[in-house]
Design an enzyme around this catalytic site. Structure first.
Site, PDB file in Angstrom:
ATOM      1  N   LYS A 253      -2.320   7.763   3.559  1.00 35.24           N
ATOM      2  CA  LYS A 253      -1.859   6.617   4.342  1.00 35.24           C
ATOM      3  C   LYS A 253      -1.839   6.987   5.818  1.00 35.24           C
ATOM      4  CE  LYS A 253       1.410   4.606   0.971  1.00 35.24           C
ATOM      5  NZ  LYS A 253       0.849   3.255   0.845  1.00 35.24           N
ATOM      6  N   ARG A 327       0.941   1.930 -10.270  1.00 41.69           N
ATOM      7  CA  ARG A 327       0.482   1.318 -11.532  1.00 41.69           C
ATOM      8  C   ARG A 327       0.019   2.396 -12.508  1.00 41.69           C
ATOM      9  NH1 ARG A 327      -3.884  -2.092  -8.291  1.00 41.69           N
ATOM     10  NH2 ARG A 327      -2.360  -1.736  -6.660  1.00 41.69           N
TER      11      ARG A 327
HETATM   12  N1  BES Z   1       3.948   2.073  -2.445  1.00 41.83           N
HETATM   13  C1  BES Z   1       2.774   1.379  -2.055  1.00 41.83           C
HETATM   14  C2  BES Z   1       2.994  -0.108  -1.864  1.00 41.83           C
HETATM   15  C3  BES Z   1       3.842  -0.531  -0.716  1.00 41.83           C
HETATM   16  C4  BES Z   1       3.432  -0.367   0.580  1.00 41.83           C
HETATM   17  C5  BES Z   1       5.023  -1.185  -0.974  1.00 41.83           C
HETATM   18  C6  BES Z   1       4.212  -0.826   1.609  1.00 41.83           C
HETATM   19  C7  BES Z   1       5.804  -1.649   0.052  1.00 41.83           C
HETATM   20  C8  BES Z   1       5.389  -1.466   1.351  1.00 41.83           C
HETATM   21  C9  BES Z   1       1.692   1.517  -3.134  1.00 41.83           C
HETATM   22  O1  BES Z   1       1.678   2.710  -3.802  1.00 41.83           O
HETATM   23  C10 BES Z   1       0.383   1.393  -2.440  1.00 41.83           C
HETATM   24  O2  BES Z   1       0.080   2.234  -1.656  1.00 41.83           O
HETATM   25  N2  BES Z   1      -0.337   0.327  -2.744  1.00 41.83           N
HETATM   26  C11 BES Z   1      -1.578   0.060  -2.134  1.00 41.83           C
HETATM   27  C12 BES Z   1      -2.535  -0.358  -3.215  1.00 41.83           C
HETATM   28  C13 BES Z   1      -3.965  -0.383  -2.764  1.00 41.83           C
HETATM   29  C14 BES Z   1      -4.468   1.023  -2.528  1.00 41.83           C
HETATM   30  C15 BES Z   1      -4.782  -1.072  -3.819  1.00 41.83           C
HETATM   31  C16 BES Z   1      -1.394  -1.038  -1.111  1.00 41.83           C
HETATM   32  O3  BES Z   1      -0.625  -1.972  -1.363  1.00 41.83           O
HETATM   33  O4  BES Z   1      -1.991  -0.945  -0.041  1.00 41.83           O
HETATM   34 MN    MN Z   2       0.525   4.206  -2.876  1.00 41.85          MN
END
Ligand code: BES
Ligand code: MN
Ligand code: ZN
Length: 508
Positions: A253, A327
């Site tokens: 990230k 997931r």
């Molecule tokens: N924990 C994050 C989702 C998240 C991000 C929740 C910011 C609340 C605030 C999750 O693990 C994630 O990184 N999801 C990705 C999925 C994508 C790679 C398909 C996302 O939402 O960008």
């Molecule tokens: Mn994530």
């Protein structure tokens, strides 16, 4: 939080022995009538102070000697849950008592709740102490319910606010064990490489980048409990995403996206706090709480993009993005939860940024494979002032998860419908006959005012608790009522032969 609410009997506590300053709650509407019977001096004072009974405001009223004798506090017209939450920090430290002649029991409880919330502070790393004013428990308040709710919210907040260094997978396990011990629940954990031996490959795959042994090792925490008379009650299984820190993995990230990722165990914290409420209330059900706890870290041992993992259920998954890790850990936990054929599965997860784009920070997204249960939860969310909003499990989007090499991909390459595709991914691991609610939550509040400081927040917990309490009642009722044959005037249609969906099957 609850230290600043004291019983009215002076014997029960030394603090309550002193004289309490009365607080009169007034709304913008009721203020006008009240002002009519006040002295000119008092009217002048209230005017000078600019007090108009706006919710959350207050004014101190002096006596002739200039001592504060009474507080006027602005509140909402309907049931008010938050307006008093600013008072414990704002009023001079001392003892206060609501003027309660006109308070309904519900309002007395709500004001006590606001007061408790106003005394929350994440103080673990602070060297300065903060003082709060104390209030006598208002007459009619459901003390047990307020305490149960406030404690659970405090627990949820503390767990989420604690940084990953002090809230790794083992710390989370300890937290579950502590709650479990208080209610004589059974807690077991499958840790590190044992996850492979016992067939939880995805939990291991995500967590192995952090460690395979020690406090950072991935694990599946599993709590079981039965309420009094719950042996024959319905089985509720709660599952929570416990990513103690989400770097994104090799698909790392950016700084801004990682900034808040200590909260990525917000789903786990919320279901643990909810489980505490259920056990504390001794609801007559069987409860299972499952928390896959990992850190999504980067190392030579981390899972890579395009790796394929065979899940517990046997479905193979291609890792299109190591940042779609929630997931992955959930799918093995859900497969195990589902195999037991519970009457209801509820999972909560800080699963997607897309859910936040869709509904903003305050509204957890609800997905459900049962309309009656969804409606019930939406209703309780609204009536508790702790709302959810529903999005569809839109089957046509399932093809976005098609993989070139495996049964399914963990995410879609595009940027559309991310909360829905995440939910559809999870749905693959739940039998269509299992009733299932999935909540994609933020686990955080960006400071919504007094009582809700910027920080971790087990959003939806009050709505969920009210929903579960009702769900159990319905289940118990349908177990007690004798079964009557449906009138056979015409052949039963499929729809007519279905039992009401909100009534879980009673166990025999
Ligand atoms: N924990 C994050 C989702 C998240 C991000 C929740 C910011 C609340 C605030 C999750 O693990 C994630 O990184 N999801 C990705 C999925 C994508 C790679 C398909 C996302 O939402 O960008
Ligand atoms: Mn994530
Ligand atoms: Zn995550």
């Amino acid at each position: 939080m609850l230290d600043h609410l004291v019983a009215r009997t002076p014997k029960a506590t030394g603090k309550a022995a002193g004289k309490a300053t009365p607080i009169l709650p007034l709304s913008e509407k009721t203020l006008a009538a009240w002002l009519k019977s006040q002295s000119a001096t008092l009217l002048a004072w209230i005017k000078a102070a600019g007090f108009k009974a706006k919710p959350g405001t207050f004014v101190l009223l002096p006596d002739d000697a200039g001592r504060a004798t009474r507080i006027l506090a602005g509140v909402e017209d309907g049931l008010d849950r938050w307006s008093l939450a600013g008072l414990p920090a704002a009023l001079p430290v001392g003892l206060y008592q609501l003027e309660e002649e006109d308070l309904s029991p519900a309002q007395a409880s709500a004001h006590a709740f606001a007061w408790a919330m106003g005394c929350y502070r994440f103080a673990r790393y602070r060297s300065d102490a903060k003082e709060f004013a104390t209030m006598v428990w208002p007459k009619g308040a459901d003390r047990a319910a307020v305490e149960r709710t406030a404690r659970a919210i405090g627990l949820g907040r503390d767990l989420i606010n604690t940084p990953a260094e002090d809230m790794g997978p083992e710390h989370l396990q300890k937290a579950v064990e502590k709650v479990g011990a208080a209610y004589k629940a059974k807690v077991t954990s499958i840790v590190g490489d044992a996850l492979l031996k016992q067939n939880y490959p995805t939990i291991h795959a995500v967590g192995r980048g952090a460690a395979t042994t020690g406090v950072r090792a991935p694990r599946l925490i599993d709590l079981s409990w039965k309420g009094t008379g719950g042996e024959k009650g319905p089985l509720l299984t709660l599952v929570g995403k416990g990513v103690c820190f989400d770097t994104g993995g090799l698909d790392i990230k950016p700084r801004g996206g990682m900034m808040m990722m200590k909260k990525d165990m917000g789903g786990a914290a919320t279901v643990l706090a909810l489980a505490q409420m259920i056990m504390d209330a001794d609801l007559p059900l069987r409860l299972r709480l499952m928390i896959p706890a990992v850190e999504n870290s980067i190392s030579g041992n981390a899972i890579r993009p395009l790796d394929v993992v065979k899940t517990r259920k046997g479905i193979t998954v291609e890792i299109n993005d190591t940042d779609a890790e929630g997931r992955l850990i959930l799918c093995d936990a859900l497969a195990e939860a589902d195999a037991q054929k519970p009457d209801l599965i509820i999972d909560m997860a800080t699963l997607t940024g897309a859910a936040r784009v869709a509904l903003g920070p305050d509204l957890p997204v609800l997905f459900a494979n049962d309309d009656d249960l969804a409606d019930s939860l939406l209703r309780y969310g609204r009536s508790e002032g702790d709302p959810f909003w529903r999005l569809p499990l839109w089957k046509p989007y399932r093809k976005m998860l098609d993989s070139k090499v495996a049964d399914i991909a963990n995410c879609e390459p595009g940027a559309f419908g991310g909360a829905i595709t995440a939910a559809l991914y999870l749905a693959e691991f739940i039998a269509p006959t299992t009733k299932w609610l999935h909540v994609d939550t933020y686990g955080w509040t960006a400071g919504k005012g007094a009582g809700r400081p910027d920080g971790g927040e087990p959003l939806g917990i009050r709505g969920l608790y009210a929903f579960v309490a009702d769900w159990v009642k319905q289940a118990t009722k349908s177990a007690v009522l004798p079964k009557r044959a449906a009138p056979r005037t015409k052949p039963l249609t499929r729809a007519a032969s279905k039992r009401p969906l909100s009534r879980p099957r009673a166990r025999r």
